[in-house]
Design a protein around this motif. Structure first.
Motif, PDB file in Angstrom:
ATOM      1  N   GLU A   8      -4.359  -8.013  -7.403  1.00 51.50           N
ATOM      2  CA  GLU A   8      -5.576  -7.389  -6.872  1.00 51.50           C
ATOM      3  C   GLU A   8      -5.240  -6.087  -6.147  1.00 51.50           C
ATOM      4  O   GLU A   8      -5.958  -5.080  -6.266  1.00 51.50           O
ATOM      5  N   LYS A   9      -4.164  -6.076  -5.418  1.00 53.40           N
ATOM      6  CA  LYS A   9      -3.748  -4.860  -4.718  1.00 53.40           C
ATOM      7  C   LYS A   9      -3.328  -3.784  -5.724  1.00 53.40           C
ATOM      8  O   LYS A   9      -3.682  -2.607  -5.576  1.00 53.40           O
ATOM      9  N   LYS A  28       1.625   6.083  -7.389  1.00 55.29           N
ATOM     10  CA  LYS A  28       0.555   6.918  -7.961  1.00 55.29           C
ATOM     11  C   LYS A  28       0.914   8.392  -7.855  1.00 55.29           C
ATOM     12  O   LYS A  28       0.674   9.175  -8.787  1.00 55.29           O
ATOM     13  N   SER A  33       0.878   3.709  -3.290  1.00 51.64           N
ATOM     14  CA  SER A  33       0.391   5.085  -3.134  1.00 51.64           C
ATOM     15  C   SER A  33       1.451   6.085  -3.566  1.00 51.64           C
ATOM     16  O   SER A  33       1.153   7.104  -4.202  1.00 51.64           O
ATOM     17  N   ARG A  70      -2.885 -12.142  -5.286  1.00 55.33           N
ATOM     18  CA  ARG A  70      -3.090 -11.105  -4.271  1.00 55.33           C
ATOM     19  C   ARG A  70      -2.394  -9.803  -4.666  1.00 55.33           C
ATOM     20  O   ARG A  70      -2.951  -8.715  -4.508  1.00 55.33           O
ATOM     21  N   LYS A 129      -4.388  -3.396  -8.721  1.00 53.31           N
ATOM     22  CA  LYS A 129      -5.601  -2.906  -9.387  1.00 53.31           C
ATOM     23  C   LYS A 129      -6.344  -1.891  -8.526  1.00 53.31           C
ATOM     24  O   LYS A 129      -6.999  -0.979  -9.049  1.00 53.31           O
ATOM     25  N   GLU A 130      -6.261  -2.025  -7.214  1.00 55.96           N
ATOM     26  CA  GLU A 130      -6.934  -1.068  -6.333  1.00 55.96           C
ATOM     27  C   GLU A 130      -6.439   0.353  -6.569  1.00 55.96           C
ATOM     28  O   GLU A 130      -7.165   1.318  -6.312  1.00 55.96           O
ATOM     29  N   TYR A 131      -5.205   0.481  -7.051  1.00 56.33           N
ATOM     30  CA  TYR A 131      -4.622   1.802  -7.279  1.00 56.33           C
ATOM     31  C   TYR A 131      -4.711   2.229  -8.753  1.00 56.33           C
ATOM     32  O   TYR A 131      -4.106   3.224  -9.150  1.00 56.33           O
ATOM     33  N   GLY A 132      -5.492   1.477  -9.537  1.00 56.77           N
ATOM     34  CA  GLY A 132      -5.690   1.847 -10.935  1.00 56.77           C
ATOM     35  C   GLY A 132      -4.444   1.689 -11.783  1.00 56.77           C
ATOM     36  O   GLY A 132      -4.272   2.383 -12.795  1.00 56.77           O
ATOM     37  N   ASP A 159       0.831  -1.209   0.000  1.00 54.95           N
ATOM     38  CA  ASP A 159       0.000   0.000   0.000  1.00 54.95           C
ATOM     39  C   ASP A 159       0.867   1.260   0.000  1.00 54.95           C
ATOM     40  O   ASP A 159       0.609   2.209  -0.758  1.00 54.95           O
TER      41      ASP A 159
END
Length: 656
Positions: free
Chosen positions: A59-60, A25, A22, A56, A62-65, A18
């Protein structure tokens, strides 16, 4: 436009993702490259396939586009595989098996390795073929790099015999072509032919060239099998590429043989690496990028762009503030249209602890992070510009048969093929003229100038094409040792050098001299302008050509070094030695004027590249110097890049 980083979440506590994502991004990342060294993580024991970690991780991500380029993991096989099948390991020229512990230790002719590697790729691509976040597949990793293109094992010997039998059909024909009557090397059967392990003196040059062709075929066929498998299984939204390492002309494979099967070429761009006290020159770096673009004559990706200092054991030059950023602009100027940096964070364990990334082991955002962020923010505004093709009027041609022939017999202790290519490339580069670097089989009829550095191996078909090109008004430039050998890597009986090229060049080479360390010869024009030659000199007698430079020493002052020959509507130039750069620049300026080439005059170390998106014409100006310079009365800071717009009337205005 993809802007990203090489990311290895398996190297860290997964709870760090994470924080990593972040910050990515924030920096402007929209793609990460993962997975290319993770075979053991996917298959810890034979047949027990487990992709759950990457499930996993994706998927993580993808959460941040963010989207994904996934590398197939076949460059580093698991220890259990080599324990079970040690035959997969490369064998060196001394007959020793390469040890497990590095990477790319596998033999391309190992049927066992082909089976296992294709199996893991089949399982991986099938598992993720419908994953929308995965937009690209990378085959293996830096195929053939670090000596992994060469193996002398029994599997290779058997495959080499098959290669030779298919090519020559009979051993008598092979004996004739190779000239095995010399040193009593005549073979009664293909099975008697060795692989060229160490011997007393040297191996047969014709054998060695066929061995190089065989090595290239071995690697290329391996790569093609993987490309074809991925293409068969992948989702329609996914593309296929592989990342090429640098040092192309020091490899025993022709990159064109498999690159043309890719959706696009990708490259790992390292202007400096471990052990170098300074980066390669801007001219050499530009020629390298033009080579990558020339493989498929289309724009390319960079999937490893250097940001920090590099080294496995010895660390190379530290890029100065904004210098690596300038190299990034430089890559886009020469045809890159998507870029990933190596790497997100430098690894704190393992062999590449000193291959530094955007973040160091301290895990802090420092200068490098902010440089990449500002670069991504700026470059993303010009997607249409960098997707547009580059139009060049000058082509530099090469042939890997010729390059390998030089590697087999260097002729001068000072000879390096890349140096000689850059020697002929740089005079036009310094005038900021667009150049393509192409294999000789590309169509070059649309160019104005074609350059063939040290093309000692040549065939009659290429000679014919060069003659047609020159008759139609083109300019051909060849440098020393042109036309010395045929495609069998043999001298040509009964022909005076440059053989079939003599009518085009209007010369005969009566003798030649190899120049070694500390040796140079002086040459002079009819106006008394002096220059020097190193590495080599041909003693040239013009037939129809005009002498531009001749030698000054007592025995050869009546002979030419550099000549110009009118041939039809065009001209052919011959540079009969390792002529110094200033003289070649003067020659290139005359040729550019004669051919009406678009050039831009800049200060030394300043590069100006013309690009257009079809609507607006740009000039991308890069200061490769560590000091201030000016361009059109604008001051550029050290390693600064600026974009200018050029009107139809030729006025140039700086863009914000």
């Amino acid at each position: 436009m993809y802007r990203g980083v090489d990311y290895y979440p398996e190297h860290w506590d997964i709870e760090m993702m994470d924080s990593d994502l972040s910050r990515m991004k924030e920096m402007g990342v929209n793609l990460v490259r993962i997975g290319e060294f993770a075979w053991h993580l996917m298959e810890k024991e034979e047949g027990k396939i487990d992709f759950s970690f990457f499930d996993r991780a994706i998927e993580k991500i993808k959460e941040y586009g963010i989207e994904v380029m996934f590398g197939t993991p076949t460059a580093t096989f698991p220890a259990w595989l080599v324990q079970k099948h040690p035959s997969i390991l490369i064998e060196d020229e001394n007959g020793q098996k390469i040890s497990f512990g590095g990477r790319r230790q596998y033999c391309y002719n190992s049927e066992v390795y082909q089976e296992y590697s294709l199996n893991i790729v089949q399982k991986l691509v099938t598992h993720y073929q419908h994953e929308k976040a995965i937009v690209a597949w990378q085959i293996d990793n830096e195929l053939g790099h670090e000596g992994s293109d060469m193996c002398y094992c029994s599997q290779c010997q058997k495959a080499f015999h098959s290669f030779l039998e298919e090519k020559y059909e009979t051993v008598d024909e092979l004996n004739n072509v190779w000239g095995t009557i010399f040193w009593g090397q005549t073979y009664n059967d293909f099975s008697e032919i060795p692989v060229p392990k160490k011997t007393i003196t040297v191996h047969n040059p014709s054998m060695m060239l066929d061995w190089a062709r065989f090595r290239s075929q071995s690697l290329s066929e391996f790569a093609k099998k993987h490309v074809e498998l991925v293409r068969e299984l992948k989702g329609e939204h996914q593309t296929v590429t592989t990342n090429l390492p640098g040092g192309f002309f020091d490899k025993w494979f022709d990159h064109n043989e498999f690159s043309r099967s890719l959706d696009y070429v990708s490259y790992d761009n390292y202007p400096v690496w471990g052990g170098l006290k300074e980066p390669v020159t801007p001219a050499e770096l530009s020629a390298t990028l033009d080579f990558v673009r020339g493989l498929n004559k289309q724009n390319f990706w960079i999937v490893e762009q250097l940001m920090g200092a590099q080294g496995h054991d010895i660390i190379g030059y530290l890029p100065r503030p904004n210098q690596a950023k300038a190299w990034s602009y430089h890559a886009f100027a020469h045809g890159c249209n998507n870029m990933l940096y190596f790497r997100w964070r430098g690894m704190n364990r393992g062999a590449e602890q000193y291959c530094l990334g955007i973040l160091d082991a301290n895990n802090q955002k420092t200068r490098k992070f902010h440089e990449v962020k500002s670069f991504f923010n700026h470059i993303s505004q010009y997607e249409d510009l960098f997707d547009a093709p580059i139009q060049a009027d000058v082509a530099v041609l090469y042939d890997f048969d010729n390059i390998w022939a030089w590697r087999i017999q260097r002729e001068s202790s000072q000879f390096q093929f890349m140096n000689e290519l850059v020697r002929m490339y740089e005079p036009f580069y310094r005038q900021n003229i667009a150049i393509d670097v192409l294999r000789y089989d590309h169509d070059f009829s649309t160019y104005k100038v074609v350059i063939l550095p040290v093309m000692k191996v040549i065939d009659e078909e290429l000679v014919r094409r060069l003659e047609e090109f020159t008759k139609a008004g083109g300019t051909v430039i060849m440098s020393y040792r042109a036309g010395v050998k045929n495609k069998q890597n043999n001298l040509i009986l009964g022909e005076t050098i440059p053989g079939k090229l003599s009518p085009l060049l209007g010369i005969q080479v009566e003798e030649s001299e190899s120049l070694h360390d500390g040796q140079q010869v002086t040459v002079v024009t009819t106006d008394g302008e002096e220059s020097t030659c190193k590495v080599w000199r041909d003693i040239v007698r013009p037939t129809t050509a005009q002498t531009l430079y001749h030698y000054t020493d007592h025995f050869y002052k009546e002979y030419a070094c550099v000549t110009e020959n009118q041939f039809g509507e065009g001209k052919a130039y011959y540079v009969g030695g390792g002529l110094e750069l200033d003289a070649l620049v003067d020659l290139a300026k005359d040729i550019a004027q004669d051919q009406g080439l678009q050039n831009i005059q800049t200060e030394p170390g300043v590069e100006a590249v013309r690009r257009t998106d079809g609507t607006t014409n740009y000039i991308i100006v890069i200061n490769h110097n560590g000091h201030e310079v000016t361009f059109k009365n604008k001051v550029l800071q050290p390693y600064e890049c600026r974009f200018f717009e050029m009107s139809e009337e030729g006025t140039i205005d700086e863009l914000s």
